[in-house]
Every structure is written in structure tokens, then in C-alpha cells.
Design a protein around this motif. Structure first.
Motif, PDB file in Angstrom:
ATOM      1  N   PRO A  29       0.822  -1.223   0.000  1.00  0.00           N
ATOM      2  CA  PRO A  29       0.000   0.000   0.000  1.00  0.00           C
ATOM      3  C   PRO A  29       0.852   1.268   0.000  1.00  0.00           C
ATOM      4  O   PRO A  29       2.035   1.224   0.309  1.00  0.00           O
ATOM      5  CB  PRO A  29      -0.716  -0.096   1.352  1.00  0.00           C
ATOM      6  N   THR A  30       0.228   2.360  -0.348  1.00  0.00           N
ATOM      7  CA  THR A  30       0.862   3.663  -0.148  1.00  0.00           C
ATOM      8  C   THR A  30       0.282   4.203   1.154  1.00  0.00           C
ATOM      9  O   THR A  30      -0.935   4.183   1.343  1.00  0.00           O
ATOM     10  CB  THR A  30       0.484   4.615  -1.297  1.00  0.00           C
ATOM     11  N   LEU A  31       1.147   4.643   2.054  1.00  0.00           N
ATOM     12  CA  LEU A  31       0.637   5.146   3.333  1.00  0.00           C
ATOM     13  C   LEU A  31       0.058   6.543   3.147  1.00  0.00           C
ATOM     14  O   LEU A  31       0.562   7.331   2.344  1.00  0.00           O
ATOM     15  CB  LEU A  31       1.758   5.192   4.371  1.00  0.00           C
ATOM     16  N   ALA A  32      -0.993   6.817   3.896  1.00  0.00           N
ATOM     17  CA  ALA A  32      -1.609   8.148   3.820  1.00  0.00           C
ATOM     18  C   ALA A  32      -0.614   9.186   4.351  1.00  0.00           C
ATOM     19  O   ALA A  32       0.098   8.912   5.314  1.00  0.00           O
ATOM     20  CB  ALA A  32      -2.879   8.154   4.663  1.00  0.00           C
ATOM     21  N   ALA A  33      -0.585  10.344   3.708  1.00  0.00           N
ATOM     22  CA  ALA A  33       0.340  11.403   4.154  1.00  0.00           C
ATOM     23  C   ALA A  33      -0.306  12.177   5.305  1.00  0.00           C
ATOM     24  O   ALA A  33      -0.690  13.331   5.164  1.00  0.00           O
ATOM     25  CB  ALA A  33       0.661  12.326   2.992  1.00  0.00           C
ATOM     26  N   ALA A  34      -0.464  11.506   6.440  1.00  0.00           N
ATOM     27  CA  ALA A  34      -1.152  12.119   7.587  1.00  0.00           C
ATOM     28  C   ALA A  34      -0.295  13.227   8.196  1.00  0.00           C
ATOM     29  O   ALA A  34       0.937  13.140   8.177  1.00  0.00           O
ATOM     30  CB  ALA A  34      -1.430  11.047   8.634  1.00  0.00           C
ATOM     31  N   PRO A  35      -0.917  14.267   8.751  1.00  0.00           N
ATOM     32  CA  PRO A  35      -0.137  15.294   9.464  1.00  0.00           C
ATOM     33  C   PRO A  35       0.509  14.685  10.700  1.00  0.00           C
ATOM     34  O   PRO A  35      -0.075  13.779  11.318  1.00  0.00           O
ATOM     35  CB  PRO A  35      -1.184  16.339   9.853  1.00  0.00           C
ATOM     36  N   LEU A  36       1.672  15.162  11.068  1.00  0.00           N
ATOM     37  CA  LEU A  36       2.334  14.629  12.261  1.00  0.00           C
ATOM     38  C   LEU A  36       1.690  15.213  13.517  1.00  0.00           C
ATOM     39  O   LEU A  36       1.387  16.405  13.553  1.00  0.00           O
ATOM     40  CB  LEU A  36       3.814  15.009  12.270  1.00  0.00           C
ATOM     41  N   PRO A  37       1.498  14.410  14.558  1.00  0.00           N
ATOM     42  CA  PRO A  37       1.006  14.969  15.814  1.00  0.00           C
ATOM     43  C   PRO A  37       2.097  15.829  16.451  1.00  0.00           C
ATOM     44  O   PRO A  37       3.284  15.615  16.208  1.00  0.00           O
ATOM     45  CB  PRO A  37       0.730  13.726  16.670  1.00  0.00           C
ATOM     46  N   ALA A  38       1.682  16.780  17.267  1.00  0.00           N
ATOM     47  CA  ALA A  38       2.675  17.648  17.921  1.00  0.00           C
ATOM     48  C   ALA A  38       3.399  16.891  19.032  1.00  0.00           C
ATOM     49  O   ALA A  38       4.562  17.148  19.332  1.00  0.00           O
ATOM     50  CB  ALA A  38       1.969  18.871  18.505  1.00  0.00           C
TER      51      ALA A  38
END
Ligand code: FAD
Length: 438
Positions: A29-38
Motif C-alpha cells: 500500500p501507499t501510506l496516507a500522508a497524515a499530518p504529524l502529531p505535535a
């Protein structure tokens, strides 16, 4: 897909993919480009078997977990290995006993069996889909002397550490391999094989199901200690973490110079033949086992999970080289065993960095909230998921995470800064000993 024209054994117009055969798999799969948590409880650097296995534990125990992978998923060894599952603690019990005393030595050796059991349970009891095949391994003797020593070893296994082993004389060897290259050998019945990339994806899914966030194409650039934890700078911004796990194995770099000085990255190279047909592969390796041999310079091969190809690996050059440049040598090594394959096409060639350590044992531990787990000496398929799990438990303060390796000194050498300049002469010396049959 990068490609070159092969010389010697291959028509000039036949391209060879410079990518692992395993990554042709349609399920990658291609991983979702999720925002990084702070901020997270646990930040894990490296999304190989170690990192993902640890992430499953930390997130299962309620720790918010972020796993960072510098490349694409499978960029490290876990997406490009041979998929061979064997007992993987390298030093003999006698060596371990001399270094650590009898009781600890036994416990360390036993970790190798526990690691195999853990992977078997993941595949069979939990149903992790990784093409687990309990096909065993044939360990070929390079010389009659090696065969005699191997026989003695099989007949004198340390009590409590026994594996199911059969001795195969040269006269009966054709039942194992369609070749006279070896002088007999041993069958390790408990060994198995997996599809490496599917194992990685299975571990990814397990970690994500428990709530871990896995982000690829995001490199950790700097780890700064601060009150109550760490501030980790990445290519996509900064993340604060209470605890950090370094799970970078043979890809350990300037991010953590202390670890880099303790693991020796060594290239391991593989090729895949074109589909030969299931019947032909069965003629070559009738029991469909993994094959390794007693030479010092490691060689390993096996049928592909679909039984169509031979996947062959080993050390192809003295110094590290482009995997495509290693194809002629690896092909020559393969056809030494199977002259029948002289005209077989090679479709894929690739390499990865395994991590040796100076005592040839894996190491895991902690320095004030900064955890590490690495150094499987080329045998992390069973060891990395297992020790990854253990270090994940340790991070969460779970006493089940204890191992016999805890607290072992993780030694470097004054002459070593992370670039193994001594590798080429060592390989040359080993190769010479192999050629002399010593
Ligand atoms: C060709 C080959 C064949 C092999 N065959 C076998 C076999 O048959 N059986 C066996 O038992 N073992 C085998 N191995 C060894 C086995 O694959 C490894 O021991 C195991 O995969 C190690 O897993 P890991 O998670 O510790 O490391 P890796 O899978 O290497 O993962 C480390 C990851 O860390 C990432 N990383 C590094 N630095 C950073 C950073 N700053 N920020 C973010 N990410 C970073 C890397 O990109 C990498 O993906 C083989 C290895 C190779 C290369």
C-alpha cells in the motif's frame, strides 16, 4: 523501475529490475500522508519489523505511538530479505558460556528458539498472512570435513535447545537438491520461510489496528533531550515524545552516532530468476526447502512463495557495489550449484544493509528514555519481530519485555566510527578459506 542490460548470461535487451522481487506484490500500500502529531508518548524511528512490532506493543498498552520511516515502507531490510526463518543466535553455546556463564548462556541461546516460536504463532495462531511455509532448511556441507563436523553437531545438541535435525549423506542428497555441489548436509525441519514484504505489511496492520500512526518518507533528523522527554526534528516538522525507540538496524546513521558506532552495516545481495515453472523448481529443490551452506561467505536460496522462481542471495563483492553490477557474480554462484540454470534469465536484483555487531548478538536497551533494539547479524526475520515486541513491552514498563540479552554491554571498537573499512579484507580472507575448503 530501473533496468540495465545484463551481460554474459542474459540477452542484451532483457531488463533487470533494480527493486526487490517482493515489492512487485500488488498488496503493497501507499501510506496516507497524515499530518504529524505535535506530541506522542512513544516515537519510533524506523518502520521495519523491529519498529512495527514495538509499535504494536506500545499502542496496545495505551501509549500514543508514531513510527517514522525515512523511505517508502519496506525501504530497509524488512522489505528486501530472503524470508528464511531459522534459529538465529550466532555464537555457539560454548562461546556464550565462556563469555556469560552457563545459566545466562543457555537463556541467551533459548531466545533464538523463542523468536522462531513467536513468528510461528503470529503466522499460524494469529493468522498473520505472510506465506508462512514450514518447509525446513537444507544446510549443505561445502567439504567432507564440514559434513563430518555438522554430523557431530547434529548428534550432540545441547539439552533443552534441541531442534529437529536429520543427517543426509551425499548419496541421498538428490532428495533435497538436484545437485552434487554439496558433500551431504543437514535438514532443519523446524525452519520455515515467509514472504518478507507480506510479513512487514501484516505487522503494519497490527500496529495500525492498535492505533499507531505510521508515516513514511519522513526522516528523523535530530533528537534533542528536554524535560520529560525529547524533541525530535523531522523532515516534516518537530514532534515531542516522552520516549524514543531507535529501530534503524543496518540503516543507523548520523541521527544516533552512538548506535552507528556499534552496528556494522554489511550489504547482502539477491537475485530472482524468471518464472521457471513449478515443476522445474520442484526438480531443483524437491522438498521446497530453504538452502544455506557451510561456507564462511554466506549463501542462501529458496523457491519463491509461488514456487515458480529461485531467489538467490549472498555476498557478491568484496566492497559494496550496485546490486545490478553484482548480477554476473551471483548468477555464476547460482549456476555453480545448478548448472541447469545457465540460460535462465534474471529478472530482479537488489541489496540491503544488515547490521552485524562486534559480539554477533542482537542488542536492546535504554539510556534514560532513549531505547534501542538492533544488530540481528543478517538474521532478523525471526529476531526483529520478537525483540521488537520485547522492547515495546519494556518501553511500556511491562515486565514480560525482559530478555536474556538485557544489560549486555553493547561494544564498539576504538578504530570504528560507522564505516566498515575492514570489510573488504575480511571478505577476501573468508573467501580464500572457503576456496581452500577450510
Ligand atoms: C538481502 C537481504 C537478505 C536477508 N535475508 C534474511 C533471511 O533470509 N532471514 C533472516 O532472518 N534475515 C534476513 N535478512 C536480515 C533481516 O531482513 C533484517 O535483520 C531485519 O529485516 C531487520 O529489521 P529492522 O526492522 O530491525 O530493520 P530494517 O528493516 O532495516 O528497518 C530499519 C528502517 O529504519 C529506517 N531509518 C533509518 N534511519 C532513519 C531515520 N533517521 N528516520 C526514519 N527512518 C529511518 C530505514 O529506512 C529502514 O527502513 C536479510 C537482509 C537482507 C538485506
Amino acid at each position: 523501475m530501473a533496468g540495465v542490460a545484463m551481460s554474459e548470461t542474459q540477452a542484451l535487451d532483457a531488463p533487470i529490475a533494480a527493486t526487490p522481487y517482493w515489492q512487485d506484490d500488488p498488496v503493497v500500500p501507499t501510506l496516507a500522508a497524515a499530518p504529524l502529531p505535535a506530541q506522542v508518548d512513544v516515537l519510533i524511528v524506523g518502520a521495519g519489523y523491529t519498529g512495527l512490532s514495538a509499535a504494536r506493543e506500545t499502542s496496545s498498552a495505551g501509549g500514543s505511538t508514531l513510527v517514522l520511516e525515512a523511505g517508502a515502507l519496506g525501504a530497509g531490510c524488512s522489505g528486501r530479505n530472503g524470508g528464511q526463518v531459522a534459529y538465529s543466535i550466532k555464537p555457539s553455546l560454548a562461546t556464550l558460556t565462556a563469555q556469560h556463564g552457563a545459566q545466562r548462556a543457555f537463556a541467551i541461546a533459548r531466545e533464538g528458539l523463542l523468536a522462531m516460536e513467536y513468528l510461528r504463532a503470529l503466522a499460524l495462531d494469529e493468522g498473520l498472512a505472510c506465506d508462512w511455509r514450514a518447509n525446513g532448511c537444507y544446510f549443505g556441507a561445502h567439504t567432507p570435513r564440514h559434513f563430518a563436523a555438522m554430523q557431530r553437531q547434529a548428534e550432540n545438541q545441547p539439552p533443552g535447545l534441541e531442534q529437529r535435525i536429520s543427517i543426509v549423506g551425499r548419496a541421498d542428497q538428490r532428495g533435497e537438491i538436484d545437485s552434487d555441489f554439496y558433500h551431504g548436509g543437514l535438514v532443519y525441519h523446524d525452519d520455515a520461510s515467509v514472504h518478507p514484504m507480506r510479513l512487514l505489511l501484516g505487522l503494519l496492520r497490527r500496529a495500525e489496528e492498535r492505533g499507531a500512526l505510521v508515516v513514511d518518507h519522513c526522516r528523523a533528523l535530530h533528537i534533542a533531550r528536554e524535560r520529560g522527554g525529547f524533541d525530535v526534528a523531522t523532515t516534516r516538522g518537530n514532534v515531542k515524545a516522552r520516549k524514543v525507540l531507535v529501530a534503524t538496524n543496518g540503516y543507523s546513521g548520523p541521527l544516533t552516532p552512538w548506535h552507528r558506532r556499534r552496528v556494522i552495516p554489511i550489504g547482502s545481495y539477491q537475485i530472482a530468476t524468471e518464472p521457471l515453472g513449478v515443476a522445474r523448481v520442484r526438480e531443483l529443490i524437491p522438498q521446497q526447502r530453504n538452502i544455506v551452506d557451510s561456507r564462511r561467505v554466506v549463501v542462501y536460496f529458496r523457491p519463491s512463495p509461488d514456487g515458480e522462481r529461485i531467489i538467490y542471495g549472498g555476498r557478491a563483492a568484496l566492497a559494496e557495489r550496485d546490486p545490478l553490477a553484482c548480477v554476473p557474480r551471483l548468477t555464476a554462484m547460482l549456476t555453480q550449484v545448478f548448472p541447469q540454470l545457465t540460460s535462465a534469465r534474471i529478472t530482479h536484483a537488489w541489496a540491503g544493509w544488515v547490521a552485524y555487531t562486534f559480539d554477533t548478538l542482537p542488542h536492546l536497551g535504554e539510556d534514560d528514555g532513549l531505547f534501542y533494539c538492533m544488530g540481528y547479524c543478517g538474521q532478523g526475520v525471526p529476531l526483529a519481530p520478537y525483540f521488537g515486541r520485547r522492547i515495546g513491552q519494556q518501553i511500556m514498563g511491562n515486565p514480560d519485555g525482559r530478555t536474556a540479552l538485557d544489560g549486555l554491554a553493547f561494544a564498539s571498537r576504538p578504530y570504528y566510527r560507522g564505516v566498515p573499512w575492514f570489510l573488504a579484507p575480511s571478505v577476501l580472507a573468508y573467501r580464500t578459506l572457503d576456496r581452500l575448503g577450510l
